[in-house]
Design a protein around this motif. Structure first.
Motif, PDB file in Angstrom:
ATOM      1  N   ILE A  55      38.954  39.290  33.990  1.00  0.00           N
ATOM      2  CA  ILE A  55      38.002  40.397  33.992  1.00  0.00           C
ATOM      3  C   ILE A  55      38.175  41.256  35.244  1.00  0.00           C
ATOM      4  O   ILE A  55      38.008  42.485  35.212  1.00  0.00           O
ATOM      5  CB  ILE A  55      36.565  39.854  33.893  1.00  0.00           C
ATOM      6  N   GLY A  56      38.561  40.616  36.356  1.00  0.00           N
ATOM      7  CA  GLY A  56      38.746  41.357  37.599  1.00  0.00           C
ATOM      8  C   GLY A  56      39.813  42.424  37.529  1.00  0.00           C
ATOM      9  O   GLY A  56      39.821  43.360  38.336  1.00  0.00           O
ATOM     10  N   ARG A  94      40.451  48.555  41.626  1.00  0.00           N
ATOM     11  CA  ARG A  94      41.909  48.750  41.570  1.00  0.00           C
ATOM     12  C   ARG A  94      42.614  47.613  40.819  1.00  0.00           C
ATOM     13  O   ARG A  94      43.820  47.636  40.660  1.00  0.00           O
ATOM     14  CB  ARG A  94      42.466  48.864  42.985  1.00  0.00           C
ATOM     15  N   GLY A  95      41.872  46.613  40.422  1.00  0.00           N
ATOM     16  CA  GLY A  95      42.438  45.561  39.605  1.00  0.00           C
ATOM     17  C   GLY A  95      43.582  44.821  40.268  1.00  0.00           C
ATOM     18  O   GLY A  95      43.428  44.217  41.333  1.00  0.00           O
ATOM     19  N   ARG A  96      44.744  44.887  39.655  1.00  0.00           N
ATOM     20  CA  ARG A  96      45.897  44.111  40.130  1.00  0.00           C
ATOM     21  C   ARG A  96      46.319  44.521  41.531  1.00  0.00           C
ATOM     22  O   ARG A  96      46.823  43.697  42.298  1.00  0.00           O
ATOM     23  CB  ARG A  96      47.056  44.278  39.158  1.00  0.00           C
ATOM     24  N   TYR A 116      44.498  42.454  43.913  1.00  0.00           N
ATOM     25  CA  TYR A 116      45.036  41.098  43.956  1.00  0.00           C
ATOM     26  C   TYR A 116      46.323  41.032  44.772  1.00  0.00           C
ATOM     27  O   TYR A 116      46.585  40.034  45.452  1.00  0.00           O
ATOM     28  CB  TYR A 116      45.314  40.592  42.543  1.00  0.00           C
ATOM     29  N   GLU A 117      47.148  42.066  44.701  1.00  0.00           N
ATOM     30  CA  GLU A 117      48.437  42.059  45.388  1.00  0.00           C
ATOM     31  C   GLU A 117      48.310  42.232  46.898  1.00  0.00           C
ATOM     32  O   GLU A 117      49.235  41.883  47.634  1.00  0.00           O
ATOM     33  CB  GLU A 117      49.340  43.158  44.830  1.00  0.00           C
ATOM     34  N   ALA A 118      47.196  42.796  47.345  1.00  0.00           N
ATOM     35  CA  ALA A 118      47.013  42.988  48.778  1.00  0.00           C
ATOM     36  C   ALA A 118      46.973  41.645  49.498  1.00  0.00           C
ATOM     37  O   ALA A 118      46.708  40.596  48.907  1.00  0.00           O
ATOM     38  CB  ALA A 118      45.715  43.766  49.032  1.00  0.00           C
TER      39      ALA A 118
END
Length: 281
Positions: A232-233, A238-240, A243-245
């Motif tokens: 859901i996140g 910014r979504g993915r 996560y990539e940060a």
């Protein structure tokens, strides 16, 4: 490449035993499983390693698609690699626990063979053991061979206890040894009481596991709900990219560790305690 290598390491660490009973290394070679038993153990090892590699690759791929980066996928792949061998080990432990519940039936057969057919306790024990569950049959076979070679019932029971490594088996073996050495007219009564005690213990353990059905079902949400929330996140902010940060990777890694820790902790507190071996080696 690093994922596959890590999966091999984690898979080998997670493997406890094969599909057949394995004797301790210090036992003489004559009582160790050979031939078909060794090949089955090797096949089990190969299947576990291949399963660990497949789970690691699947975990890496899914985590990379979801989170990106390197830290989170590597951590998910490492824990994913432990799932197949751990699941196989749990299945084997469950089969062994189920096999050990056959003691009341085996004791009833021993009682019939002793009371009705006039067999001695050693002969009745090994005759009944020939019909034991597969997980216990190797132990009875080795103990029967020791009895055939030496006619030493105490040594035969020592072999049986070593292979089974079970406190219930220890108590039963010691009781049978005392009954064999003392004898007497009340032998049938002793065997009946021993069978009833084994049946009561098996029933109590089965009842405890049945009462944990709801808790085991709730335990599954420890992994399912966080994974669902992570999906859901992707649709939030910014979504993915979040996560990539670096901060996102750190939080994901901590979350994965928390989920795994809760899963292991829940499994530990739900484990039905085993009795300590009093009559072991």
């Amino acid at each position: 490449m690093f994922t596959i290598a890590g999966a091999l390491g984690v898979g080998l660490l997670a493997i406890k035993e094969g599909d057949v009973p394995l004797a301790p290394r210090w036992l003489p070679k004559m009582v160790r499983p050979t031939g078909l038993a060794s090949r089955r153990s090797s096949d089990h090892l190969l299947r576990s390693v291949l399963g660990a590699v497949a789970a690691a690759v699947a975990g890496w791929t899914g985590a990379w698609i979801l989170f990106g980066g390197l830290v989170a996928p590597a951590l998910v792949a490492a824990f994913g690699a432990a799932i197949p061998p751990s699941a196989a080990s749990r299945r084997r432990l469950h089969r062994v626990a189920s096999a050990r519940q056959a003691w009341p039936r085996l004791l009833a057969e021993i009682r019939v063979l002793v009371a009705n057919r006039g067999l001695s306790i050693p002969s009745a024990l090994f005759a009944a053991g020939a019909q034991a569950p597969t997980e216990m049959r190797m132990a009875f076979s080795e103990a029967a061979r020791t009895w055939a070679l030496s006619t030493d019932f105490e040594a035969s029971l020592r072999v049986l206890k070593t292979w089974l490594a079970d406190p219930t088996a220890d108590a039963i073996c010691e009781t049978l040894l005392a009954a064999h050495q003392i004898g007497g007219v009340r032998l049938d009564t002793r065997l009946r009481a021993l069978a009833e005690a084994a049946h009561s213990e098996a029933a109590a353990r089965e009842d405890a596991r049945a009462k944990q059905a709801g808790a085991r079902f709730a335990r599954s949400f420890v992994a399912v709900v966080p994974a669902f929330m992570a999906v859901i996140g992707l649709s939030i902010g910014r979504g993915r990219q979040a996560y990539e940060a670096s901060d996102g990777q750190l939080l994901v890694a901590l979350s994965v560790l928390a989920v795994v820790g809760c899963w292991l902790w829940a499994g530990r507190i739900m484990a039905v305690p085993l009795r300590k071996r009093v009559f072991g080696q």
